[in-house]
Design a protein around this motif. Structure first.
Motif, PDB file in Angstrom:
ATOM      1  N   ALA A   1      -8.683  12.434   2.771  1.00  0.00           N
ATOM      2  CA  ALA A   1      -8.317  13.123   3.830  1.00  0.00           C
ATOM      3  C   ALA A   1      -7.275  14.214   3.671  1.00  0.00           C
ATOM      4  CB  ALA A   1      -7.832  12.153   4.810  1.00  0.00           C
TER       5      ALA A   1
ATOM      6  N   LYS B   1      -2.564   5.410   6.081  1.00  0.00           N
ATOM      7  CA  LYS B   1      -1.738   5.963   7.271  1.00  0.00           C
ATOM      8  C   LYS B   1      -1.729   7.363   7.191  1.00  0.00           C
ATOM      9  CE  LYS B   1       0.414   1.418   7.666  1.00  0.00           C
ATOM     10  NZ  LYS B   1       1.720   0.685   7.357  1.00  0.00           N
ATOM     11  N   GLY B   2      -1.652   8.167   6.249  1.00  0.00           N
ATOM     12  CA  GLY B   2      -1.426   9.530   6.074  1.00  0.00           C
ATOM     13  C   GLY B   2      -0.473  10.115   5.492  1.00  0.00           C
TER      14      GLY B   2
ATOM     15  N   THR C   1       2.115   4.365  14.080  1.00  0.00           N
ATOM     16  CA  THR C   1       0.999   4.560  13.039  1.00  0.00           C
ATOM     17  C   THR C   1       0.669   3.197  12.419  1.00  0.00           C
ATOM     18  OG1 THR C   1       1.938   6.977  12.266  1.00  0.00           O
ATOM     19  CG2 THR C   1       0.673   5.557  10.995  1.00  0.00           C
TER      20      THR C   1
ATOM     21  N   SER D   1      -2.460   0.366   1.777  1.00  0.00           N
ATOM     22  CA  SER D   1      -1.484   0.491   2.001  1.00  0.00           C
ATOM     23  C   SER D   1      -0.546  -0.280   1.112  1.00  0.00           C
ATOM     24  CB  SER D   1      -1.323  -0.482   3.657  1.00  0.00           C
ATOM     25  OG  SER D   1      -0.021  -0.780   3.734  1.00  0.00           O
ATOM     26  N   HIS D   2       0.913   0.251   1.123  1.00  0.00           N
ATOM     27  CA  HIS D   2       1.651  -0.219   0.126  1.00  0.00           C
ATOM     28  C   HIS D   2       2.744  -1.402   1.023  1.00  0.00           C
ATOM     29  CE1 HIS D   2       0.969   3.351  -1.958  1.00  0.00           C
ATOM     30  NE2 HIS D   2       0.554   2.340  -2.748  1.00  0.00           N
ATOM     31  N   ASN D   3       2.341  -1.594   2.083  1.00  0.00           N
ATOM     32  CA  ASN D   3       3.144  -2.423   3.178  1.00  0.00           C
ATOM     33  C   ASN D   3       2.718  -3.808   3.379  1.00  0.00           C
ATOM     34  OD1 ASN D   3       4.028  -3.490   5.921  1.00  0.00           O
ATOM     35  ND2 ASN D   3       4.640  -1.323   6.508  1.00  0.00           N
TER      36      ASN D   3
ATOM     37  N   PHE E   1       8.038   1.838   3.683  1.00  0.00           N
ATOM     38  CA  PHE E   1       8.277   0.455   3.184  1.00  0.00           C
ATOM     39  C   PHE E   1       8.435   0.284   1.916  1.00  0.00           C
ATOM     40  CE2 PHE E   1       6.592  -3.522   1.691  1.00  0.00           C
ATOM     41  CZ  PHE E   1       7.088  -4.430   2.911  1.00  0.00           C
TER      42      PHE E   1
END
Ligand code: FAD
Length: 692
Positions: free
Chosen positions: A290, A353-354, A381, A405-407, A478
């Protein structure tokens, strides 16, 4: 005349995506909060696992990193190390090695680097992010002065050879940190050890935003070669278990934009289909990354065409990335689920998330859009991510969800929401592995994780690197907070739904809507989003009406009729068959009459209160804005402007009027600012509105 290229019929689900762009942020947040909320016990379990993960990551971080080698080899203090990284980054922006070498030889090793690489503040702009990389922690302030003298110190210590070697090592280190290999073969080889531990890979051939057709063809060849190599390496492991590839569409066509719809369907689609056919041949997954929000709708048209293509029947490797920071995200997911079911596919959908948040905010402001395509608070988000994750997980027949995600909280929440479901996690090479080392493997959480693995030489790294630096450096992110010991574990694993409700779902108070950018004293001029289907439809009608109108340009005299020369046809410079209207030139008598009328009116105008004059300017601005399509039609057909330039022309005129109105209102009074009196202005043809 067809001003806007239209190609597809709107379905209700596509309409919902388009409409969501302009929805109020509060409404979108409320909906996401409702869909993301979970029972208290579930939230407690999510937090417990997230805390465990965070504790472990913090422990692992203290182990030495590759950066140590650099520091050790050059006996550098961390400040010198950071300064060197900044220098390496600046040198990376110089496109050819020869010039970079010359610059090092001539200037930098002489100590006079500052005057050649811009002022020190811009050189050290990413110091915080580099600091994070070099020292593993956030150092509160790196003054540019301190960093300047650190740089001078390194130069004094070793001169040119040290700089060259240092920069080279810094670059290789960066390469190692963010890139899996310089070639696909190298990357595949580097990936094997982690594959053995249970990781999967999606390779990305670095390069994006091709500027020329030659660049695009080169990237396309890179992708084709990579698919062959990955396909052979996969050796029948299949879409889910084997490695795959990720493609940025801006890399394979230099004009990838909504305004080039027809061309994209004719030129980009076949290229993309070619890649998908290759991927199908090897049965590997291909994800379409994206990119910016204004490319979302056209990317959906391309996906729809691929999904309907009989040559791709039954192929489950069509991958699409959706961005949770976009207000449109849940509607995109509804549409994709429906499309998959209609065309009997199962899509892979990567939820991120972008990565372009700053750029989206800035673009909406610059273009004077109605609102932002993205949320304005990070926690919204996070909430949207959870709501969208639930949506994806509920459609296992149509979607194979991939959660990137890295969160740790996001990861833990997905893990809990997805019990018993078929899915995978994803992380970026060099960014999330410490976290996912606790997820992948039988003795861990036993969930698969695919590593997004950029492949390419250092020269092609920059655009990607900048996005990673933005992500690493942002104080809300994060990966940044987890290494900041001042942030407690409780803060790191806070439930986003609870946090969002503390903000009442309200937009960020420091991020004004584009129209309010200049505060209460002046409204920003309104632009048009040329990537929004509804806006385009409205514009098309307005332009058509402007074309149907009989335009006559003639002298505008206050109290006389123009003396009348014969009118002449005005032709569209791009198409002489298109008669824009008629023009009746002014005669000497007309000019005289105009001047006399202006002189007669001057005392009245000079005595008019500034507030009244400001009102007239504002009224003019509002009228121009209200007549945007008609004025644009003229700018396009008479002055040969593109639609984008035509919008800019009208907006500039509107901004000038409002800007001067505000100035007059605030600063003028008739005793100190006597009116100039009549002024002659010859407006240039190329800015007929704005400069007049
Ligand atoms: P977090 O720190 O929890 O979240 C950071 C994110 O929050 C930011 O990136 C931004 O999206 C959002 N954010 C920050 N500030 C605000 C704010 N004020 N208001 C609203 N939102 C805010 N990105 C793409 O765009 N396209 C891709 O195709 C893509 N592919 C990826 C593939 C993989 C495997 C991975 C791991 C990432 C990919 N990314 C892609 C990048 C991705 O968008 C970022 O890595 C991700 O947003 C970071 O989220 P996080 O959960 O790791 O971190």
């Amino acid at each position: 005349m067809q001003f806007v290229e239209f190609a597809r019929s709107q379905t209700a689900l596509r309409d919902a995506i388009t409409a969501a762009y302009r929805r109020d942020e509060r409404e979108c947040v409320a909906l996401m909060m409702e869909q993301a909320s979970m029972p208290a016990e579930q939230v407690a379990s999510i937090k417990a696992l997230a805390s465990k993960l965070v504790t472990q990551v913090r422990r692992e971080r203290t182990k030495s990193s590759g950066v140590d080698a650099l520091m050790h080899e050059f006996t550098l203090s961390s400040q010198e190390g950071i300064a060197l990284m900044c220098l390496a980054e600046a040198l990376l922006r110089i496109p050819d090695r020869l010039t970079a070498d010359k610059l090092i030889r001539d200037k930098i090793s002489g100590g006079d680097w500052a005057s050649h690489l811009g002022n020190s503040a811009s050189l050290f702009v990413n110091a915080a992010a580099w600091g994070l990389l070099v020292t593993g922690k956030l150092v509160s302030s790196h003054s540019s002065q301190g960093l300047s003298s650190a740089l001078t110190r390194i130069i004094a210590k070793g001169g040119e050879p040290l700089i060259r070697k240092g920069v080279d090592l810094a670059m290789r280190m960066l390469g190692k940190q963010f890139v899996t290999g310089e070639t696909i073969e190298e990357a595949l080889a580097n990936g094997r050890e982690r594959e053995a531990r249970g990781y999967r890979f999606s390779y990305d051939m670095l390069g994006e935003a091709a500027m020329t057709e030659a660049d695009a063809q080169r990237y396309l060849r890179d992708y084709e070669m990579a698919i062959h190599a990955i396909g052979k390496e996969s050796n029948g492991r299949g879409i889910y278990n084997g490695p795959g590839i990720s493609v940025k569409l801006s890399a394979i066509h230099p004009r990838y934009a909504r305004m080039k719809h027809e061309r994209m369907m004719a030129e980009l689609l076949p290229r993309l289909k070619g890649l998908f056919l290759l991927a199908k041949q090897y049965n590997i997954g291909l994800n379409i990354d994206a990119e910016e929000a204004d490319r979302l709708e056209i990317s959906m048209d391309l996906v729809e065409a691929l999904a309907n293509d009989p040559d791709l029947n039954g192929f489950e490797g069509i991958g699409i990335v959706v961005q949770a920071y976009q207000k449109r995200c849940p509607y995109v997911i509804d549409y994709l689920i429906d499309l998959a079911r209609r065309t009997q596919h199962r899509f892979m959908v990567r939820l991120v998330k972008g990565a372009y948040w700053d750029a989206e905010i800035k673009r909406a402001q610059v273009d004077g859009l109605d609102g932002y395509p993205v949320y304005t608070r990070k926690v919204y988000t996070d909430v949207s991510y959870l709501a969208c994750a639930k949506k994806l997980l509920a459609a296992q027949d149509a979607i194979y969800p991939q959660f990137a995600s890295h969160n740790a909280y996001t990861l833990s929440a997905v893990y809990h929401l997805a019990q018993g479901k078929d899915y995978e996690f994803q992380c970026l090479h060099g960014m999330g592995e410490t976290l996912y080392d606790q997820v992948v493997g039988k003795d861990k959480l036993d969930k698969p994780c695919r590593i997004y693995a950029p492949v390419g030489s250092h020269e092609t790294l920059l655009a990607y690197l900048v996005r990673r630096l933005l992500e690493n450096g942002a104080n809300s992110s994060f990966v940044n907070r987890i290494v900041d010991e001042n942030v407690s574990i409780e803060e790191l694993v806070e439930d986003p739904v609870a946090e969002a409700s503390r903000f009442g779902g309200l937009p960020h108070n420091k991020i004004a809507l584009p129209t309010d950018l200049y505060g209460s004293g002046r409204k920003n001029s309104a632009g048009l989003d040329l990537a929004n289907e509804h806006v385009l439809q409205g514009l098309q009608q307005g332009l058509h009406a402007s074309e149907q109108q009989t335009w006559l340009a003639a002298p505008l005299l206050a109290d006389a009729e123009p003396s009348g020369t014969a009118s002449q046809a005005v032709l569209n410079p791009a198409n002489h068959q298109d008669v824009v209207g008629q023009v009746q030139e002014a005669t000497r008598e007309d000019v005289e009459a105009a001047l006399q009328a202006a002189v007669r009116a001057a005392p009245v105008w000079a005595a008019t209160a500034p507030a009244k004059r400001a009102e007239a300017l504002d009224r003019m601005a509002d009228l121009m804005e209200a007549n945007m399509p008609a004025l644009m039609g003229l700018a396009v057909r008479e002055a040969g402007k593109t639609l984008n330039n035509a919008i800019a022309e009208v907006r500039e005129a509107v901004d000038f009027c409002r800007y001067y109105a505000a100035q007059v209102r605030e600063e003028f009074d008739n005793s100190r600012h006597p009116a100039l009196g009549p002024v002659v202005c010859i407006s240039p043809w190329n800015f007929p509105l704005a400069i007049f």
